[in-house]
Motif scaffolding. Structure first.
Motif, PDB file in Angstrom:
ATOM      1  N   GLY A 199      -8.923  15.004 -17.966  1.00  0.00           N
ATOM      2  CA  GLY A 199      -8.776  13.608 -18.354  1.00  0.00           C
ATOM      3  C   GLY A 199     -10.012  13.070 -19.050  1.00  0.00           C
ATOM      4  O   GLY A 199     -11.119  13.572 -18.831  1.00  0.00           O
ATOM      5  N   SER A 200      -9.824  12.096 -19.930  1.00  0.00           N
ATOM      6  CA  SER A 200     -10.965  11.457 -20.609  1.00  0.00           C
ATOM      7  C   SER A 200     -10.497  10.140 -21.228  1.00  0.00           C
ATOM      8  O   SER A 200      -9.295   9.921 -21.390  1.00  0.00           O
ATOM      9  CB  SER A 200     -11.493  12.367 -21.736  1.00  0.00           C
ATOM     10  OG  SER A 200     -10.476  12.489 -22.751  1.00  0.00           O
TER      11      SER A 200
ATOM     12  N   ALA B 138      -6.779   8.482 -17.079  1.00  0.00           N
ATOM     13  CA  ALA B 138      -7.726   9.593 -17.278  1.00  0.00           C
ATOM     14  C   ALA B 138      -8.022  10.283 -15.956  1.00  0.00           C
ATOM     15  O   ALA B 138      -8.130  11.515 -15.881  1.00  0.00           O
ATOM     16  CB  ALA B 138      -9.013   9.070 -17.898  1.00  0.00           C
ATOM     17  N   ARG B 139      -8.142   9.519 -14.874  1.00  0.00           N
ATOM     18  CA  ARG B 139      -8.404  10.102 -13.553  1.00  0.00           C
ATOM     19  C   ARG B 139      -7.324  11.108 -13.161  1.00  0.00           C
ATOM     20  O   ARG B 139      -7.567  12.091 -12.468  1.00  0.00           O
ATOM     21  CB  ARG B 139      -8.508   8.984 -12.500  1.00  0.00           C
ATOM     22  CG  ARG B 139      -8.719   9.418 -11.068  1.00  0.00           C
ATOM     23  CD  ARG B 139     -10.004  10.209 -10.833  1.00  0.00           C
ATOM     24  NE  ARG B 139     -11.192   9.533 -11.211  1.00  0.00           N
ATOM     25  CZ  ARG B 139     -12.134   9.128 -10.354  1.00  0.00           C
ATOM     26  NH1 ARG B 139     -11.952   9.297  -9.067  1.00  0.00           N
ATOM     27  NH2 ARG B 139     -13.220   8.553 -10.787  1.00  0.00           N
ATOM     28  N   TYR B 140      -6.107  10.806 -13.638  1.00  0.00           N
ATOM     29  CA  TYR B 140      -4.980  11.699 -13.315  1.00  0.00           C
ATOM     30  C   TYR B 140      -4.751  12.758 -14.386  1.00  0.00           C
ATOM     31  O   TYR B 140      -3.704  13.388 -14.442  1.00  0.00           O
ATOM     32  CB  TYR B 140      -3.727  10.866 -13.050  1.00  0.00           C
ATOM     33  CG  TYR B 140      -3.744  10.262 -11.659  1.00  0.00           C
ATOM     34  CD1 TYR B 140      -4.366   9.037 -11.419  1.00  0.00           C
ATOM     35  CD2 TYR B 140      -3.199  10.944 -10.575  1.00  0.00           C
ATOM     36  CE1 TYR B 140      -4.429   8.493 -10.141  1.00  0.00           C
ATOM     37  CE2 TYR B 140      -3.259  10.409  -9.294  1.00  0.00           C
ATOM     38  CZ  TYR B 140      -3.874   9.189  -9.074  1.00  0.00           C
ATOM     39  OH  TYR B 140      -3.942   8.662  -7.808  1.00  0.00           O
TER      40      TYR B 140
ATOM     41  N   GLN C  17     -11.680   7.505  -3.219  1.00  0.00           N
ATOM     42  CA  GLN C  17     -11.546   8.958  -3.066  1.00  0.00           C
ATOM     43  C   GLN C  17     -10.290   9.482  -3.759  1.00  0.00           C
ATOM     44  O   GLN C  17      -9.576  10.346  -3.232  1.00  0.00           O
ATOM     45  CB  GLN C  17     -11.564   9.332  -1.576  1.00  0.00           C
ATOM     46  CG  GLN C  17     -12.899   8.935  -0.919  1.00  0.00           C
ATOM     47  CD  GLN C  17     -12.883   9.032   0.593  1.00  0.00           C
ATOM     48  OE1 GLN C  17     -11.897   8.681   1.247  1.00  0.00           O
ATOM     49  NE2 GLN C  17     -13.980   9.528   1.136  1.00  0.00           N
ATOM     50  N   ILE C  18     -10.004   8.940  -4.939  1.00  0.00           N
ATOM     51  CA  ILE C  18      -8.900   9.445  -5.766  1.00  0.00           C
ATOM     52  C   ILE C  18      -9.400  10.703  -6.476  1.00  0.00           C
ATOM     53  O   ILE C  18     -10.377  10.645  -7.241  1.00  0.00           O
ATOM     54  CB  ILE C  18      -8.460   8.404  -6.823  1.00  0.00           C
ATOM     55  CG1 ILE C  18      -8.145   7.055  -6.179  1.00  0.00           C
ATOM     56  CG2 ILE C  18      -7.286   8.936  -7.656  1.00  0.00           C
ATOM     57  CD1 ILE C  18      -6.863   6.994  -5.389  1.00  0.00           C
ATOM     58  N   PRO C  19      -8.770  11.846  -6.222  1.00  0.00           N
ATOM     59  CA  PRO C  19      -9.261  13.085  -6.833  1.00  0.00           C
ATOM     60  C   PRO C  19      -9.190  13.034  -8.361  1.00  0.00           C
ATOM     61  O   PRO C  19      -8.283  12.395  -8.909  1.00  0.00           O
ATOM     62  CB  PRO C  19      -8.313  14.156  -6.287  1.00  0.00           C
ATOM     63  CG  PRO C  19      -7.563  13.518  -5.168  1.00  0.00           C
ATOM     64  CD  PRO C  19      -7.557  12.053  -5.394  1.00  0.00           C
ATOM     65  N   THR C  20     -10.133  13.704  -9.015  1.00  0.00           N
ATOM     66  CA  THR C  20     -10.116  13.775 -10.474  1.00  0.00           C
ATOM     67  C   THR C  20      -9.315  14.996 -10.909  1.00  0.00           C
ATOM     68  O   THR C  20      -9.655  16.127 -10.551  1.00  0.00           O
ATOM     69  CB  THR C  20     -11.555  13.882 -11.027  1.00  0.00           C
ATOM     70  OG1 THR C  20     -12.262  12.701 -10.639  1.00  0.00           O
ATOM     71  CG2 THR C  20     -11.563  14.000 -12.540  1.00  0.00           C
TER      72      THR C  20
ATOM     73  N   LYS D 144       0.085  14.028 -21.250  1.00  0.00           N
ATOM     74  CA  LYS D 144      -1.115  14.776 -21.669  1.00  0.00           C
ATOM     75  C   LYS D 144      -2.023  13.878 -22.510  1.00  0.00           C
ATOM     76  O   LYS D 144      -3.235  13.855 -22.332  1.00  0.00           O
ATOM     77  CB  LYS D 144      -0.675  16.010 -22.464  1.00  0.00           C
ATOM     78  CG  LYS D 144      -1.805  16.950 -22.870  1.00  0.00           C
ATOM     79  CD  LYS D 144      -1.259  18.235 -23.503  1.00  0.00           C
ATOM     80  CE  LYS D 144      -2.387  19.167 -23.920  1.00  0.00           C
ATOM     81  NZ  LYS D 144      -3.369  18.478 -24.827  1.00  0.00           N
ATOM     82  N   THR D 145      -1.395  13.130 -23.424  1.00  0.00           N
ATOM     83  CA  THR D 145      -2.193  12.271 -24.316  1.00  0.00           C
ATOM     84  C   THR D 145      -1.611  10.863 -24.323  1.00  0.00           C
ATOM     85  O   THR D 145      -0.433  10.676 -24.628  1.00  0.00           O
ATOM     86  CB  THR D 145      -2.187  12.818 -25.761  1.00  0.00           C
ATOM     87  OG1 THR D 145      -2.615  14.178 -25.734  1.00  0.00           O
ATOM     88  CG2 THR D 145      -3.089  12.003 -26.663  1.00  0.00           C
TER      89      THR D 145
END
Ligand code: NAD
Ligand SMILES: Cc1ncc(CO)c(C(=O)O)c1O
Length: 310
Positions: A65-66, A24-26, A58-61, A5-6
């Protein structure tokens, strides 16, 4: 543990931003830390670039995430479930940073190092909780190369190794180093290739250009589809036996730094970072080459993701 998560990524140079952008993307909330404010400023651009590349792939977000940029180490580590250390490759610095990290996180937080090859056990020697420490060797560029080496130290717990493999599998391919050895797997193979190429260059057997053409379009292309162990089966172990019987004794046994690399380094001709190294780079050449490399890696990654693993 799937994607934490973090997360905190300590060190924001060549590797940190791409690692942060991928986590972050994941869906991870990532704090990127560095001692240099300038590095953190550069990191914002690097993370944006990495995110754009992930879009091209095209990796889904995954929502939530940040990446935030934190000069203060304690603030970066506050509440972190997972920490990746990516500071320069000297064991003394890494040990010092690891001590600071341990002082700021709970005793069960997994701490991974992105070391290129320093034995994990050696780094863990001064840690209060070495059982939660593990090697996680990304390859450059980290947001593009999906293979990550997982390396236990002597005191790394099985649970931590399992948790890290689960994280890697969420976005890539793990290669587990079963027995700790300097350079792990990838860099031992890469450096054997580099040693032989440099030896051939120094002997005048081939030019830089022909070495690159031969390895890219002969070996690299083939090994992108067929791993070396599968290739042995395809060629036949009898062929390997015949050829290696006379070739292995003749391969480079250089145990030091290539004389050519030593000479170039002493002249501060380090490659793209000094616009001169194995190749000269004119005005704008480095940026153009880096862009071409990224485009090529994206194209090949897309193609490889469409083929049946061999
Ligand atoms: N560059 C690569 O191709 C590559 C690939 C895989 C693994 N690695 C490994 O990853 C690690 C980082 O490599 P890199 O190429 O990103 O290095 P780098 O020199 O590009 O970046 C390291 C960053 O760490 C920062 N730093 C130094 N001391 C620090 C501290 N005490 N706290 C926080 N930040 C600090 C520096 O300011 C710098 O921005 C090394 O162990 C390296 O061997 C590098
Ligand atoms: C030359 C070289 N040395 C180390 C690494 C990674 O540890 C890389 C890489 O990731 O590409 C490399 O090219």
């Amino acid at each position: 543990m799937t994607i934490p998560k973090t997360s905190a990524v300590i060190g924001s140079g060549t590797m940190g931003p791409g690692i942060a952008a991928l986590l972050a993307r994941y869906g991870s909330t990532v704090r990127l830390n560095d001692i240099s404010e300038e590095a953190l400023t550069r990191a914002e651009t690097a993370c944006s670039g990495a995110s754009a590349v992930l879009d091209q792939l095209q990796i889904p977000t995954v929502p939530g995430g940040s990446v935030s940029y934190e000069l203060d180490l304690t603030a970066a580590l506050d509440g972190a479930d997972f920490v990746i250390e990516a500071v320069p490759e000297t064991i003394e610095l890494k040990k010092s940073v690891l001590a600071q990290i341990e002082a700021a996180v709970a005793t069960d937080v997994v701490i991974a190092t992105n070391t290129s090859g320093i034995p994990i056990t050696d780094m863990a020697a001064s840690m209060a909780h070495p059982e939660r420490f593990i090697g996680m060797h990304w390859s450059n560029p980290p947001h593009l190369i999906p293979m990550i080496e997982v390396i236990r130290g002597d005191q790394t717990s099985t649970e931590v190794e399992t948790a890290l493999v689960e994280i890697v599998r969420a976005f890539g391919y793990e290669a587990v180093v079963e027995k700790e050895i300097p350079g792990f797997i990838e860099n031992r193979v890469l450096y054997a290739i580099m040693r032989e190429c440099l030896s051939l260059l120094e002997q005048g057997v081939a030019t830089q250009e022909d070495l690159d053409t031969c390895v890219k379009w002969g070996i690299g292309y083939k090994l992108a589809v067929i791993g070396p162990m599968r290739l042995l089966d395809m060629a036949g172990l009898d062929i390997y036996t015949s050829v290696s019987s006379y070739l292995n004794p003749d391969l480079s046994k250089e145990s030091g730094i290539s004389p050519l690399v030593r000479e170039l380094t002493e002249q501060n001709r380090l490659g793209m970072k000094t616009e001169d190294g194995m190749y000269p780079y004119g005005e704008g050449d480095v940026a153009a080459k880096r862009a071409d490399i990224l485009r090529g890696l994206v194209t090949v990654r897309k193609a490889l993701s469409e083929i049946k693993p061999v």
